[in-house]
Design a protein around this motif. Structure first.
Motif: not given
Length: 200
Positions: A1-12, A83-92
């Motif tokens: 399983m890979t990251a969802s499209a929504e998670a990828r967009e949020t991460a970018l 650490l910022l937790d956006f559920v699908d994406v965690v920013v460090h």
């Protein structure tokens, strides 16, 4: 399983927000195969606490504009590792010292990365970042596809490199091109005033 499209967009979006505030070593790791609680980590570093805080503020503001809010924030008071937790994406967002010490990329090295290229980078830097890996020609200049530079056509180059056109060997060229007292060769140094030209 890979990251969802929504998670990828949020991460970018988060990665670009960090890059816009001059974060260094910005990368995105797809941890969806290893963790059930999130899809991706965005990693960014800064040289001081003030810049860490600035990056954190920009990431939060940028994602808030896209309707994404953090459910958890940690480390904000110290601003050494936030650490910022956006559920699908965690920013460090880490201070450069913490980034080097904890080396999260090494910890998650078995996970794939999501390509990120800073949109504000010069085109040449973007092309280099997209290049990814070295080819054999990059490592071995004599490999196939390498370009041999032609000698100076008017013969005005240093020590008349036009000799190469006459079939001179590499050794001949090296012998002919040695400048007496060259400080880069045996450390003997040239004239006393020459040291400044080498930067040493």
């Amino acid at each position: 399983m890979t990251a969802s499209a929504e998670a990828r967009e949020t991460a970018l979006l988060a990665a670009q927000a960090a890059a816009d505030k001059l974060a260094t070593n910005v990368s995105i790791v797809d941890v969806s195969d290893r963790l059930a609680i999130t899809d991706a980590f965005v990693l960014a570093a800064a040289p001081n606490e003030r810049q860490v805080q600035s990056i954190v503020d920009e990431v939060e503001e940028r994602l808030r504009r896209h309707g994404v809010k953090p459910v958890r924030r940690e480390g904000v008071a110290e601003a050494r590792w936030v650490l910022l937790d956006f559920v699908d994406v965690v920013v460090h967002v880490q201070h450069a010292e913490e980034r080097a010490y904890y080396a999260l990329e090494r910890l998650w090295k078995d996970c794939p990365t999501i390509p990120f290229v800073d949109a504000s980078a010069p085109p040449a830097d973007r092309a280099a970042a997209g290049a990814g890996t070295l080819s054999a020609d990059d490592v071995d200049p004599a490999g196939a596809g390498s370009v041999v530079l032609a000698p100076d056509p008017d013969g005005t180059g240093p020590d008349d490199l036009g000799a190469a056109a006459d079939g001179a060997s590499d050794e001949d060229l090296l012998d002919d091109d040695v400048v007496e007292g060259d400080p880069l060769l045996d450390g003997a140094g040239g004239e006393a005033g020459d040291a400044g030209t080498t930067g040493r």
